[in-house]
Design an enzyme around this catalytic site. Structure first.
Site, PDB file in Angstrom:
ATOM      1  N   GLY A 113      65.342  23.622   4.443  1.00 10.48           N
ATOM      2  CA  GLY A 113      65.109  22.865   5.685  1.00 10.48           C
ATOM      3  C   GLY A 113      65.560  23.598   6.930  1.00 10.48           C
ATOM      4  N   ILE A 173      57.489  23.374   5.265  1.00 12.30           N
ATOM      5  CA  ILE A 173      58.127  22.348   4.432  1.00 12.30           C
ATOM      6  C   ILE A 173      59.290  21.714   5.208  1.00 12.30           C
ATOM      7  CG2 ILE A 173      57.544  23.412   2.224  1.00 12.30           C
ATOM      8  CD1 ILE A 173      60.582  24.225   2.067  1.00 12.30           C
ATOM      9  N   ASP A 174      59.767  22.407   6.247  1.00 10.88           N
ATOM     10  CA  ASP A 174      60.957  21.922   6.959  1.00 10.88           C
ATOM     11  C   ASP A 174      60.670  20.712   7.859  1.00 10.88           C
ATOM     12  OD1 ASP A 174      62.129  24.122   5.785  1.00 10.88           O
ATOM     13  OD2 ASP A 174      61.961  25.380   7.570  1.00 10.88           O
ATOM     14  N   GLN A 216      60.957  24.190  -4.173  1.00 11.98           N
ATOM     15  CA  GLN A 216      60.462  23.239  -3.175  1.00 11.98           C
ATOM     16  C   GLN A 216      59.208  23.724  -2.478  1.00 11.98           C
ATOM     17  OE1 GLN A 216      64.237  21.904  -0.719  1.00 11.98           O
ATOM     18  NE2 GLN A 216      64.596  23.732  -1.908  1.00 11.98           N
TER      19      GLN A 216
HETATM   20  O1  F6P Z   1      60.994  27.652   6.627  1.00 10.45           O
HETATM   21  C1  F6P Z   1      60.764  27.428   5.275  1.00 10.45           C
HETATM   22  C2  F6P Z   1      61.896  27.929   4.440  1.00 10.45           C
HETATM   23  O2  F6P Z   1      61.594  27.638   3.101  1.00 10.45           O
HETATM   24  C3  F6P Z   1      63.269  27.398   4.831  1.00 10.45           C
HETATM   25  O3  F6P Z   1      63.477  26.069   4.431  1.00 10.45           O
HETATM   26  C4  F6P Z   1      64.166  28.434   4.192  1.00 10.45           C
HETATM   27  O4  F6P Z   1      65.394  28.546   4.861  1.00 10.45           O
HETATM   28  C5  F6P Z   1      63.379  29.703   4.359  1.00 10.45           C
HETATM   29  O5  F6P Z   1      62.032  29.336   4.540  1.00 10.45           O
HETATM   30  C6  F6P Z   1      63.489  30.671   3.208  1.00 10.45           C
HETATM   31  O6  F6P Z   1      62.739  31.788   3.533  1.00 10.45           O
HETATM   32  P1  F6P Z   1      62.539  33.017   2.542  1.00 10.45           P
HETATM   33  O7  F6P Z   1      61.599  32.580   1.485  1.00 10.45           O
HETATM   34  O8  F6P Z   1      61.955  34.067   3.411  1.00 10.45           O
HETATM   35  O9  F6P Z   1      63.887  33.367   2.011  1.00 10.45           O
END
Ligand code: F6P
Length: 360
Positions: A183, A139-140, A286
């Site tokens: 992001g 998604i980033d 998101q």
């Molecule tokens: O890389 C996708 C992402 O959703 C980032 O935007 C966010 O910082 C991270 O993953 C969150 O990861 P998790 O779900 O492991 O906390």
């Protein structure tokens, strides 16, 4: 016996994973190949192996469904990310384990759907002699060489919808409303949603901000009779000379978990403007739910293209939307390289032309 390929999903989930799985399985079936899904990321290839058949029955209803029916992991044995675009090398036993798993399951190729971490593993597997093709997801939208990754449009749609909603409460209460979005170290979601959702201020990691500049913008709006301000802040945004704000030190992957900048900005702005401010952290909303129309189409193209690469024996490559067409690039050319927002890029310049403040 028909030829058989496997599909695996890795890293954090994102809208459209199921749509890619479906496209890979359908395009494989069209070639007369059997397609199976590996459960729980690459670990599903190790003993006790866990797979499901991706036949017509399993594929029913997958196109709009969020998440991944295969399960995924961004922690554990196959976690290759250790920080800001860095990855670690996997031990030989694990690489051997994947090879043995593929042999035992009769797989002649593997399609790996994942982000930077999973693609770095895919590259290591390829160098270990495993026929693998990558499909980039995040998604980033921060993968080098890609115009768009799937999942990004869905995340932006969700953030834009949130901004539309926040406008009404901000206006009713004359407040500063702050939306914190994901992001990681790139500001793409904040930037696209900020422009699409009519934010007054957009704060992104690529453009460090100062509170003076944001306060000025709020006061300027007050003078014009606008008693509310909408701010979208990327989780990786930071004050000039400041540090990233983290919500937890994630020891399991050795990478900081970003989050909390919205609350920090809110407190400071209340102090310097005297206005009430509230924060909404959009978080995993998101990343879940149905993919947008654009993402569904992109996922279908990505899945079908991955199968074309497999058919051509073009391994070690990943599907790439470099524009205007979807093609393929070497995985090794992309891993570990972050695509961040260019401060002089088209959308930042557009935002500035529309009066949006970046806090610089
Ligand atoms: O890389 C996708 C992402 O959703 C980032 O935007 C966010 O910082 C991270 O993953 C969150 O990861 P998790 O779900 O492991 O906390």
């Amino acid at each position: 016996m028909s030829k058989r390929i496997g599909v695996v999903t890795g890293g954090g989930d994102c809208p459209g994973l199921n749509a890619v799985i479906r496209a890979v399985a359908k395009a494989s079936a069209k070639r007369g190949w059997d397609c199976i899904g590996i459960l729980g990321g690459y670990e599903g290839l190790l003993e006790p192996r866990q797979t499901i058949p991706l036949d017509y029955q399993t594929l029913s209803g997958l196109l709009p469904r969020g998440g991944t029916i295969l399960g995924t992991a961004n922690r554990g044995k196959f976690s290759a990310k250790v920080g800001h675009a860095e990855s670690r090398l996997l031990p030989k036993e694990l690489l051997d384990g994947v090879k043995a798993g593929m042999e035992a399951l009769g797989l002649f190729a593997l399609v790996s759907i994942g982000g930077d971490g999973s693609l770095s593993i895919a590259q290591q597997l390829f160098e270990h002699g495993i026929p693998i093709v990558g499909v980039p997801k995040t998604i980033d939208n921060d993968l080098e060489g890609m115009l768009f990754t799937f999942g990004f449009d869905s995340a932006v749609a969700c953030a834009t919808d949130a901004l539309d909603r926040l406008h009404t409460t901000a206006e009713s209460h004359d407040r500063v409303m702050i939306l914190e979005v994901m992001g990681r170290y790139a500001g793409w979601i904040a930037l696209y949603a900020g422009v699409a959702g009519g934010a007054d201020v957009i704060l992104i990691p690529e453009i460090p901000f100062s509170y003076e500049s944001i306060c000025e913008k709020i006061q300027e709006r007050e003078k014009l009779g606008k008693k509310f301000t909408i701010i979208v802040v990327a989780e990786g945004a930071r004050e000039k000379g400041g540090e990233f704000v983290t919500s937890a030190a994630d020891t399991t992957i050795g990478e900081a978990r970003l989050g909390g900048i919205g609350a920090v900005v809110s407190a400071r702005l209340e102090k310097c403007t005297g206005k009430e401010s509230r924060v909404c952290v959009l978080g995993h909303l998101q990343r879940c739910g149905s993919p947008t129309t654009f993402d569904r189409a992109l996922c279908s193209i990505f899945g079908a293209t991955a199968v074309e690469l497999v058919a051509a024996g073009d391994f070690g490559k990943m599907v790439a939307f470099t524009g205007p067409q979807v093609g393929a690039i070497k995985i090794s050319d992309v891993i570990g390289k972050l695509k961040v927002v260019r401060p002089d890029g088209n959308l930042v310049r557009t935002a500035r032309a529309l009066g949006i403040c970046f806090g610089d």
